[in-house]
Design a protein around this motif. Structure first.
Motif, PDB file in Angstrom:
ATOM      1  N   LEU A 101      -3.699   7.048  -8.688  1.00  0.00           N
ATOM      2  CA  LEU A 101      -3.194   5.687  -8.503  1.00  0.00           C
ATOM      3  C   LEU A 101      -2.758   5.502  -7.062  1.00  0.00           C
ATOM      4  O   LEU A 101      -2.151   6.402  -6.460  1.00  0.00           O
ATOM      5  CB  LEU A 101      -2.005   5.401  -9.425  1.00  0.00           C
ATOM      6  N   GLY A 102      -3.056   4.318  -6.514  1.00  0.00           N
ATOM      7  CA  GLY A 102      -2.629   3.965  -5.166  1.00  0.00           C
ATOM      8  C   GLY A 102      -1.488   2.964  -5.198  1.00  0.00           C
ATOM      9  O   GLY A 102      -1.035   2.522  -6.267  1.00  0.00           O
ATOM     10  N   GLY A 103      -1.041   2.582  -4.019  1.00  0.00           N
ATOM     11  CA  GLY A 103       0.105   1.698  -3.911  1.00  0.00           C
ATOM     12  C   GLY A 103      -0.142   0.288  -4.407  1.00  0.00           C
ATOM     13  O   GLY A 103       0.812  -0.455  -4.665  1.00  0.00           O
ATOM     14  N   ASP A 104      -1.420  -0.084  -4.533  1.00  0.00           N
ATOM     15  CA  ASP A 104      -1.746  -1.416  -5.042  1.00  0.00           C
ATOM     16  C   ASP A 104      -2.414  -1.365  -6.414  1.00  0.00           C
ATOM     17  O   ASP A 104      -2.987  -2.354  -6.868  1.00  0.00           O
ATOM     18  CB  ASP A 104      -2.633  -2.165  -4.051  1.00  0.00           C
ATOM     19  N   SER A 105      -2.330  -0.210  -7.092  1.00  0.00           N
ATOM     20  CA  SER A 105      -2.958  -0.081  -8.412  1.00  0.00           C
ATOM     21  C   SER A 105      -2.150  -0.766  -9.510  1.00  0.00           C
ATOM     22  O   SER A 105      -2.717  -1.199 -10.521  1.00  0.00           O
ATOM     23  CB  SER A 105      -3.132   1.397  -8.771  1.00  0.00           C
ATOM     24  N   LEU A 106      -0.836  -0.850  -9.332  1.00  0.00           N
ATOM     25  CA  LEU A 106       0.065  -1.467 -10.297  1.00  0.00           C
ATOM     26  C   LEU A 106       0.903  -2.531  -9.583  1.00  0.00           C
ATOM     27  O   LEU A 106       0.941  -2.556  -8.341  1.00  0.00           O
ATOM     28  CB  LEU A 106       0.989  -0.410 -10.912  1.00  0.00           C
ATOM     29  N   PRO A 107       1.595  -3.366 -10.314  1.00  0.00           N
ATOM     30  CA  PRO A 107       2.460  -4.364  -9.669  1.00  0.00           C
ATOM     31  C   PRO A 107       3.627  -3.735  -8.899  1.00  0.00           C
ATOM     32  O   PRO A 107       4.238  -4.401  -8.061  1.00  0.00           O
ATOM     33  CB  PRO A 107       2.966  -5.214 -10.832  1.00  0.00           C
ATOM     34  N   VAL A 108       3.969  -2.482  -9.205  1.00  0.00           N
ATOM     35  CA  VAL A 108       5.061  -1.789  -8.519  1.00  0.00           C
ATOM     36  C   VAL A 108       4.502  -0.541  -7.848  1.00  0.00           C
ATOM     37  O   VAL A 108       3.437  -0.050  -8.192  1.00  0.00           O
ATOM     38  CB  VAL A 108       6.193  -1.402  -9.493  1.00  0.00           C
ATOM     39  N   ARG A 109       5.251  -0.018  -6.872  1.00  0.00           N
ATOM     40  CA  ARG A 109       4.855   1.214  -6.194  1.00  0.00           C
ATOM     41  C   ARG A 109       6.082   2.117  -6.077  1.00  0.00           C
ATOM     42  O   ARG A 109       7.208   1.703  -6.349  1.00  0.00           O
ATOM     43  CB  ARG A 109       4.260   0.913  -4.808  1.00  0.00           C
ATOM     44  N   LYS A 110       5.839   3.373  -5.702  1.00  0.00           N
ATOM     45  CA  LYS A 110       6.952   4.312  -5.497  1.00  0.00           C
ATOM     46  C   LYS A 110       7.963   3.715  -4.514  1.00  0.00           C
ATOM     47  O   LYS A 110       7.561   3.059  -3.568  1.00  0.00           O
ATOM     48  CB  LYS A 110       6.426   5.628  -4.916  1.00  0.00           C
TER      49      LYS A 110
END
Length: 218
Positions: free
Chosen positions: A133-142
């Motif tokens: 998963l990348g930073g734009d794969s979900l609505p939130v990021r680490k």
């Protein structure tokens, strides 16, 4: 039971800052702004492309109104930024060894997913990771824990570890309830004694032993 081991990418597996620096400086050159040093670039890395561009703008006094335009320019060039990156010494051998002993490997990064896959392809590492998963794969990021939980879900059941190089990674692991293994030679922005970790290492040859020790403790 084999462990599920999830890795960060930039500063953990790959010294990618020179490529990120080159992309950033191409964007800045178009604005007539001074180039970033490698140290400045590393100081901007860790929280995703949008935050990188915000920090870059702040360093060069470029106003907030230019954020969307400069981010678009940065992203457009980011996927091709692979030629200056290098693997950290011993990393590939360590990960190959972990996979060979049955551990399941995943990748959870704030780097956008397209340049993430481009970097994995460049280093012929795509087949190592079952869940990415990348930073734009979900609505939130680490440091939101949801990306790490999602990668772990893609790896099935079993004990879990997160391996990273930064305070963002440490917070992500803590919020996800996952033991954190800290690579000390990456892009951390805090003194290392402020990073809470189950284990830490400076050379990848140490990693399989650390995984075995932590796994045995579970």
């Amino acid at each position: 039971m084999p462990a599920r081991i999830v890795f960060d990418l930039d500063g953990t597996l790959v010294h990618s800052a020179p490529d990120i620096q080159a992309v950033a400086n191409a964007v800045l050159a178009g604005e007539g702004a001074a180039a970033l040093s490698l140290e400045e670039t590393i100081g901007c890395i860790g929280s995703g492309a949008a935050i990188f561009v915000e920090r870059m703008r702040a360093l060069r006094g470029i106003g907030d109104a230019e954020q969307a335009r400069l981010l678009e320019s940065f992203i457009a060039q980011y996927e091709s930024g692979v030629s200056l990156s290098t693997l950290f010494p011993g990393m590939r051998a360590a990960l190959d060894g972990l996979a060979a002993t049955g551990h399941r490997l995943g990748l959870c990064t704030n780097k956008p997913i397209a340049p993430t896959h481009a970097l994995l392809r460049h280093f012929e590492m795509s087949d190592l990771f079952e869940s990415v998963l990348g930073g734009d794969s979900l609505p939130v990021r680490k440091p939101d824990p949801e990306p790490l939980h999602a990668v772990l879900s893609g790896l099935g059941e079993g004990p879990a570890l997160y391996v990273g190089d930064s305070e963002v990674d440490a917070e992500t692991a803590a919020r996800a309830g996952v033991p954190f293994v800290f690579f000390t030679e990456g892009y951390c922005h805090l003194p290392h004694d402020q990073i809470t970790a189950a284990a830490r290492f400076s050379e990848f040859a140490e990693l399989p032993g650390l995984v075995a020790r932590i796994h045995a403790g579970n």
